[in-house]
Design a protein around this motif. Sequence first.
Motif, PDB file in Angstrom:
ATOM      1  N   GLN A 179      -1.057  -4.483  -6.261  1.00  0.00           N
ATOM      2  CA  GLN A 179      -1.018  -5.843  -5.710  1.00  0.00           C
ATOM      3  C   GLN A 179      -1.518  -5.855  -4.261  1.00  0.00           C
ATOM      4  O   GLN A 179      -2.027  -6.869  -3.790  1.00  0.00           O
ATOM      5  N   ALA A 180      -1.426  -4.714  -3.576  1.00  0.00           N
ATOM      6  CA  ALA A 180      -1.897  -4.620  -2.191  1.00  0.00           C
ATOM      7  C   ALA A 180      -3.376  -4.987  -2.103  1.00  0.00           C
ATOM      8  O   ALA A 180      -3.803  -5.683  -1.172  1.00  0.00           O
TER       9      ALA A 180
ATOM     10  N   LYS B  38      -6.734   4.693   0.080  1.00  0.00           N
ATOM     11  CA  LYS B  38      -6.687   6.138   0.341  1.00  0.00           C
ATOM     12  C   LYS B  38      -6.080   6.465   1.707  1.00  0.00           C
ATOM     13  O   LYS B  38      -5.565   7.557   1.904  1.00  0.00           O
ATOM     14  N   ASN B  39      -6.157   5.515   2.639  1.00  0.00           N
ATOM     15  CA  ASN B  39      -5.679   5.772   3.999  1.00  0.00           C
ATOM     16  C   ASN B  39      -4.257   5.293   4.282  1.00  0.00           C
ATOM     17  O   ASN B  39      -3.711   5.583   5.339  1.00  0.00           O
TER      18      ASN B  39
ATOM     19  N   TYR C 186       0.840  -1.199   0.000  1.00  0.00           N
ATOM     20  CA  TYR C 186       0.000   0.000   0.000  1.00  0.00           C
ATOM     21  C   TYR C 186       0.878   1.254   0.000  1.00  0.00           C
ATOM     22  O   TYR C 186       0.626   2.200  -0.734  1.00  0.00           O
ATOM     23  N   TRP C 187       1.899   1.239   0.820  1.00  0.00           N
ATOM     24  CA  TRP C 187       2.769   2.408   0.928  1.00  0.00           C
ATOM     25  C   TRP C 187       3.554   2.648  -0.365  1.00  0.00           C
ATOM     26  O   TRP C 187       3.885   3.777  -0.695  1.00  0.00           O
ATOM     27  N   LYS C 188       3.838   1.587  -1.077  1.00  0.00           N
ATOM     28  CA  LYS C 188       4.542   1.719  -2.365  1.00  0.00           C
ATOM     29  C   LYS C 188       3.576   2.020  -3.507  1.00  0.00           C
ATOM     30  O   LYS C 188       3.987   2.136  -4.655  1.00  0.00           O
ATOM     31  N   ARG C 189       2.269   2.072  -3.184  1.00  0.00           N
ATOM     32  CA  ARG C 189       1.208   2.333  -4.158  1.00  0.00           C
ATOM     33  C   ARG C 189       1.121   1.238  -5.218  1.00  0.00           C
ATOM     34  O   ARG C 189       0.800   1.481  -6.378  1.00  0.00           O
TER      35      ARG C 189
ATOM     36  N   TRP D 257     -11.396  -1.825   0.124  1.00  0.00           N
ATOM     37  CA  TRP D 257     -10.067  -1.801  -0.499  1.00  0.00           C
ATOM     38  C   TRP D 257      -9.728  -0.379  -0.963  1.00  0.00           C
ATOM     39  O   TRP D 257      -8.600   0.072  -0.798  1.00  0.00           O
ATOM     40  N   LEU D 258     -10.707   0.317  -1.525  1.00  0.00           N
ATOM     41  CA  LEU D 258     -10.481   1.692  -1.962  1.00  0.00           C
ATOM     42  C   LEU D 258     -10.163   2.591  -0.770  1.00  0.00           C
ATOM     43  O   LEU D 258      -9.233   3.404  -0.825  1.00  0.00           O
TER      44      LEU D 258
END
Length: 191
Positions: free
Chosen positions: A20-21, A60-61, A14-17, A55-56
């Motif tokens: 796959q997250a 965003k968070n 998620y942090w790497k955008r 998931w969205l």
Amino acid sequence: MKQLMEDSQIIELYWKRSEQAISESEQKYGSYCRCIAYRILNDREDAEECVNDTWLRAWKNMPPNRPGLLSAFLAKITRNLSLNRYEKRNAAKRGGGEIAVVLEELKECVPAHGDVEQSVNQKHLTALLECFLGKLDRENRNLFVLRYWYLYPVKEAATRCGMGQSKAKMRLMRMREELKELLAQEGYSVY
């Protein structure tokens, strides 16, 4: 069968955008989140939409948030989205369903709405609730959480805790009274 990714790895995606997250979250926690949403909404299509929205919202968070426990983070998002959808769907027709019953049970021991000072002290209220839950024995804490977080019907929560429905009702009533008393002692106005 593909091995599930560790939570820390999913959070890092998620942090790497990395998209796959989302697929890893779905694979590891999709069923869990659908169960939460379905329990609230009692509609598979609405539950599925809430999980997709989860998931969205997670996307965003993260960042800026880095959850300590991914399952709880996703469950909270799913639960809030599902409760919002339930409220919108049932705005015109109040009553019925487990949420209405749970809210009715809790209305006498939760702070009244609209008090600005209480809104500011939400963290204090959260700490009080955590303290309250921490003082309960495991069986009562599980019963309380199953009923008021996961919205299980009393009979099902009782069965999961290995007790009869009457005993569960009595324990839940006593716990609500204890919570009401604790909140009143701390200066929260209750209904």
